[in-house]
Write a protein that holds these residues in place. Sequence first.
Motif, short mmCIF file in Angstrom:
data_model
loop_
_atom_site.label_atom_id
_atom_site.label_comp_id
_atom_site.label_asym_id
_atom_site.label_seq_id
_atom_site.Cartn_x
_atom_site.Cartn_y
_atom_site.Cartn_z
N PRO A 129 0.78 -1.38 -0.15
CA PRO A 129 -0.17 -0.71 0.32
C PRO A 129 0.38 0.97 -0.25
CG PRO A 129 -0.18 -0.96 2.17
CD PRO A 129 0.75 -2.13 1.10
N THR A 130 1.94 1.15 1.04
CA THR A 130 2.81 2.41 0.44
C THR A 130 4.15 2.42 -0.40
OG1 THR A 130 4.23 1.24 1.60
CG2 THR A 130 2.25 2.67 2.79
N LEU A 131 5.07 1.41 -0.40
CA LEU A 131 5.73 1.38 -1.30
C LEU A 131 5.80 0.73 -3.13
CD1 LEU A 131 8.52 0.48 1.42
CD2 LEU A 131 8.03 2.94 0.27
N GLY A 132 4.19 -0.18 -3.25
CA GLY A 132 3.80 -0.81 -4.60
C GLY A 132 3.61 -0.13 -5.93
N VAL A 133 4.33 -0.48 -6.92
CA VAL A 133 4.16 -0.07 -8.48
C VAL A 133 2.78 -0.04 -8.11
CG1 VAL A 133 4.59 -0.51 -10.69
CG2 VAL A 133 5.98 -1.29 -8.53
N ALA A 134 1.38 -0.35 -8.00
CA ALA A 134 0.36 -0.28 -8.66
C ALA A 134 -0.63 0.69 -7.95
CB ALA A 134 -0.58 -2.23 -7.39
N ASN A 135 -0.02 0.89 -6.18
CA ASN A 135 -0.75 2.15 -5.59
C ASN A 135 0.08 3.48 -6.31
OD1 ASN A 135 -2.59 1.08 -4.85
ND2 ASN A 135 -1.45 1.67 -2.60
N TYR A 136 1.55 3.59 -7.25
CA TYR A 136 1.87 4.23 -8.03
C TYR A 136 1.32 4.33 -9.25
CZ TYR A 136 5.67 7.16 -10.18
OH TYR A 136 6.29 7.85 -10.60
N VAL A 137 1.30 3.93 -9.98
CA VAL A 137 0.42 3.69 -11.50
C VAL A 137 -0.30 4.27 -11.02
CG1 VAL A 137 -0.32 2.93 -13.00
CG2 VAL A 137 1.98 2.00 -12.37
N ILE A 138 -1.90 4.11 -10.32
CA ILE A 138 -2.74 4.21 -10.44
C ILE A 138 -3.32 5.49 -9.32
CG2 ILE A 138 -4.19 1.61 -9.68
CD1 ILE A 138 -4.41 2.65 -6.70
N GLY A 139 -1.81 6.32 -8.53
CA GLY A 139 -1.37 7.75 -7.82
C GLY A 139 -1.23 8.11 -9.32
N MET A 140 -0.88 7.91 -10.53
CA MET A 140 -0.59 8.85 -11.30
C MET A 140 -1.79 9.25 -12.21
SD MET A 140 3.34 7.13 -12.77
CE MET A 140 3.26 8.46 -14.28
N LEU A 141 -2.86 8.48 -11.90
CA LEU A 141 -3.93 8.14 -12.90
C LEU A 141 -5.43 9.47 -11.63
CD1 LEU A 141 -4.45 5.08 -14.30
CD2 LEU A 141 -3.56 7.02 -15.17
N GLY A 142 -4.18 9.94 -10.73
CA GLY A 142 -5.63 10.68 -10.17
C GLY A 142 -6.85 9.92 -8.79
N ILE A 143 -6.44 8.20 -8.30
CA ILE A 143 -7.03 7.79 -8.14
C ILE A 143 -6.68 7.33 -6.37
CG2 ILE A 143 -8.15 4.90 -8.53
CD1 ILE A 143 -7.65 4.58 -11.26
N GLN A 144 -7.08 7.23 -5.56
CA GLN A 144 -6.49 7.11 -3.98
C GLN A 144 -6.09 5.24 -4.18
OE1 GLN A 144 -6.43 9.40 -1.95
NE2 GLN A 144 -7.47 10.72 -3.28
N PRO A 145 -4.97 6.08 -3.56
CA PRO A 145 -4.56 4.75 -3.00
C PRO A 145 -5.09 3.04 -2.59
CG PRO A 145 -2.54 6.28 -1.84
CD PRO A 145 -4.53 6.97 -2.35
N VAL A 146 -4.86 2.35 -2.51
CA VAL A 146 -6.05 1.03 -2.17
C VAL A 146 -5.19 -0.34 -0.85
CG1 VAL A 146 -7.07 -1.05 -2.68
CG2 VAL A 146 -7.07 1.39 -4.46
N THR A 147 -5.60 -0.89 -0.42
CA THR A 147 -5.27 -1.11 0.79
C THR A 147 -5.32 -2.81 0.24
OG1 THR A 147 -5.19 -0.04 2.40
CG2 THR A 147 -5.07 -1.75 3.06
N TYR A 148 -4.91 -3.12 -0.68
CA TYR A 148 -5.00 -4.54 -1.33
C TYR A 148 -5.52 -6.00 -0.21
CZ TYR A 148 -3.57 -2.16 -5.58
OH TYR A 148 -3.35 -1.19 -6.28
#
Length: 291
Positions: A129-148
């Motif tokens: 949730p903090t260092l993952g690539v997935a949240n970094y990518v969706i953050g660039m799209l303006g989406i809030q980070p997700v706790t998977y």
Amino acid sequence: MNNRSERMARIYFTMPALLMLLVIMAFPIVFTIGASFTDWALSSVEFPQIVGFRNYLDLLKETRFARSVGRMLQFAIWTSVMETILGIGFAVIFNQSFRGQRVVKTVCLLPYAATPIVIAIVWKLILDPTLGVANYVIGMLGIQPVTYFNAQNGMTSLICIETWQGTPIVALIIVAAMSNLPGDCMEAAQVDGATKWRTFWLIEMPLLAPTIFIAFLMRFLDVTKAFDIIYAITKGGPVFSTETLNLYGYLIAFQHYKFGKASALIVMYAVILTIFGAFMLQIKKRLEVDQ
């Protein structure tokens, strides 16, 4: 040497291997069933006592056991269905002739060739949730980070990871079946003016149905045994939200040291899979009759 002597010689030469195989297969089954009727526990210095069906009754009374069975079936059914659907799609693509086809097939098979622990570590890093690539990518799209891997998303994330790993083998099985389909049926359909979609849906799919069903059943039985990925990523948490029957049995045996109860759980697990497998085979027979 006459035929009867040859047959007897074959029996004598194969008997040691058959007996060894029988012992290797039968001993664990008999031992587990026997242990399930005792109170065998490593935490006790007393000799195990026969308690009858108490372990089975205790498990049936536990809400945690029932929920772990439900999660196991949820995990296996959703994963197998998604793998089958995606496997059909990839099989259609792989069955086409295009440049670099072998390279694409090899790359797509890599997830299935990787070990489950490595897959678990890689995906745990990707979905951190903090260092993952997935949240970094969706953050660039303006989406809030997700706790998977929280209680709400944990099972869904594990299903997606297992699907990613198992889809290639389903696709490979279906591709092999597609390569053996009779070409005259497809040629006749094309002569009659049928489109590729109608040819696939009305001719190829009915012919592939038995293979697809077997691939689904094989993956279902395999996924019910999933342990490595779930344990390495969530350990059944949080709050038991991803705890399947395998993980619950592991905790009973190797954290609470109740091997008698764990043996009963294993026997019940085998019974559940046997019933489900028999049910699925009955469906397969009905489908074959309808065809």
